[in-house]
Enzyme design. Structure first.
Site, PDB file in Angstrom:
ATOM      1  N   SER A   1       0.806  -1.242   0.124  1.00 21.99           N
ATOM      2  CA  SER A   1      -0.015   0.139  -0.005  1.00 21.99           C
ATOM      3  C   SER A   1       0.934   1.193  -0.114  1.00 21.99           C
ATOM      4  O   SER A   1       2.104   1.050   0.532  1.00 21.99           O
ATOM      5  CB  SER A   1      -0.858   0.057   1.135  1.00 21.99           C
ATOM      6  OG  SER A   1      -1.564   1.198   1.655  1.00 21.99           O
TER       7      SER A   1
ATOM      8  N   TYR B   1      -2.442  -0.862  10.454  1.00 22.13           N
ATOM      9  CA  TYR B   1      -2.420  -1.176   9.041  1.00 22.13           C
ATOM     10  C   TYR B   1      -1.059  -0.659   8.435  1.00 22.13           C
ATOM     11  O   TYR B   1      -0.396  -1.382   7.671  1.00 22.13           O
ATOM     12  CB  TYR B   1      -3.525  -0.266   8.256  1.00 22.13           C
ATOM     13  CG  TYR B   1      -3.791  -0.709   6.774  1.00 22.13           C
ATOM     14  CD1 TYR B   1      -4.106  -1.857   6.587  1.00 22.13           C
ATOM     15  CD2 TYR B   1      -3.321   0.355   5.970  1.00 22.13           C
ATOM     16  CE1 TYR B   1      -4.328  -2.271   5.056  1.00 22.13           C
ATOM     17  CE2 TYR B   1      -3.674   0.245   4.609  1.00 22.13           C
ATOM     18  CZ  TYR B   1      -3.952  -1.133   4.273  1.00 22.13           C
ATOM     19  OH  TYR B   1      -4.316  -1.357   2.749  1.00 22.13           O
TER      20      TYR B   1
END
Ligand code: NAP
Length: 268
Positions: free
Chosen positions: A141, A154
């Site tokens: 990501s 995350y």
């Protein structure tokens, strides 16, 4: 375009979003697909769509946090196709919340899927990929480059697999296996409707403005090309590329922008 003809690709998290779109895109480009995800009816439905396109598809319901599931999926792949050429390590979700509201258990759950699930998949695929001189695409990501407020768990997980990809790339090269790190920005999927325990909830609002998101189909086209060309890193979306550039060259400015967006509730 038949970039994937005679190639077999296994995709984790193939039941929705980026993984589902990537399965269909690679099949459209001539590939056969093994779909892994926990929701049986979803992976089976996408497998039927792929078969209707004239390609072979194998749906294997499974959870990347369970010992044996992904190993079983590889075994079925070997049995059904005799090979695997590409593995897209994509299954993931996001634990969001202010640090003081999260517990160690929340961090552990995040790492079980986003880090150990990734490792488990790669260990299970390694021998087959060495045999085919294949390619591993790890879906990280932009948060593996830039940590956002309320996304400590995350971001930590995505920084971890960014490190894994960069290290593994060197180790796999002598075996003829390439490692591609995919770093998407905002893509329109279910991810921002999933709660911190991994359950889909329609009532959770996606706070990212729609104009800042690209479709999963567009992301999948770019990921398929990066896999075919075996690019070391593919950053997806213009805003992600700009943010990573600012992080490298003007980190204080980016930090001020993120702080301000976060205070106005415009981020995750
Ligand atoms: N969308 C974005 O803006 C964005 C941005 C950057 C990175 N990413 C990354 O892209 C990847 C795909 O996410 P997405 O956006 O497509 O979200 P999504 O629509 O929620 O899809 C996530 C997929 O992962 C699967 N999954 C989750 N936990 C799993 C587990 N324990 N075992 C097996 N499969 C599991 C889900 O299937 P089941 O529930 O059926 O298991 C689903 O197919 C993730 O790694 C995510 O971090 C997304």
């Amino acid at each position: 375009m038949n970039n994937f003809s005679n190639k077999v690709t296994l995709i984790t998290g193939a039941s929705s979003g980026i993984g589902a779109a990537l399965s269909l895109e690679i099949a459209r480009q001539g590939g056969d697909i093994v779909l892994v995800g926990r929701r049986r009816e979803r992976v089976e439905k996408i497998a039927r769509e792929i078969e209707a396109m004239g390609r072979r598809a194998l749906a294997v319901p499974g959870d990347v946090t369970h010992d044996g599931d992904i190993e079983g999926a590889m075994e079925k792949t070997r049995h059904e196709f005799g090979r695997v050429d590409y593995v897209a390590v994509n299954a993931g979700f996001g634990v969001a919340g202010r640090f003081e509201k999260l517990t160690i258990e929340d961090f552990r759950r995040q790492f079980e899927t986003n880090v150990f699930g990734v490792l488990r998949t790669i260990y299970a695929a390694k021998e087959l990929l060495i045999a085919s001189r294949g390619c591993i695409a790890i879906v990280g990501s932009v948060n593996g480059y830039i940590a956002l407020p309320r996304l400590a768990a995350y971001s930590m997980s995505k920084f971890a697999i960014h490190g894994l990809a960069d290290s593994l790339r060197h180790e796999m090269k002598p075996h003829g296996v390439d490692v591609v790190l995919i770093a998407p920005g905002f893509v329109r999927t279910e991810i921002r409707h999933i709660d911190k325990t991994g359950i889909y909830r329609s009532e959770i609002k996606d706070r990212v403005p729609s104009w800042l998101q690209i479709s999963a189909e567009r992301a999948a086209q770019q990921i398929a090309l990066a896999m075919y060309k075996r690019r070391p890193v593919k950053i997806i979306t213009n805003h992600a590329r700009i943010a990573i550039f600012l992080q490298r060259h003007c980190p204080r400015f980016l930090s001020a922008v993120l702080s301000s967006l976060s205070k106005r509730g415009l981020l995750i």
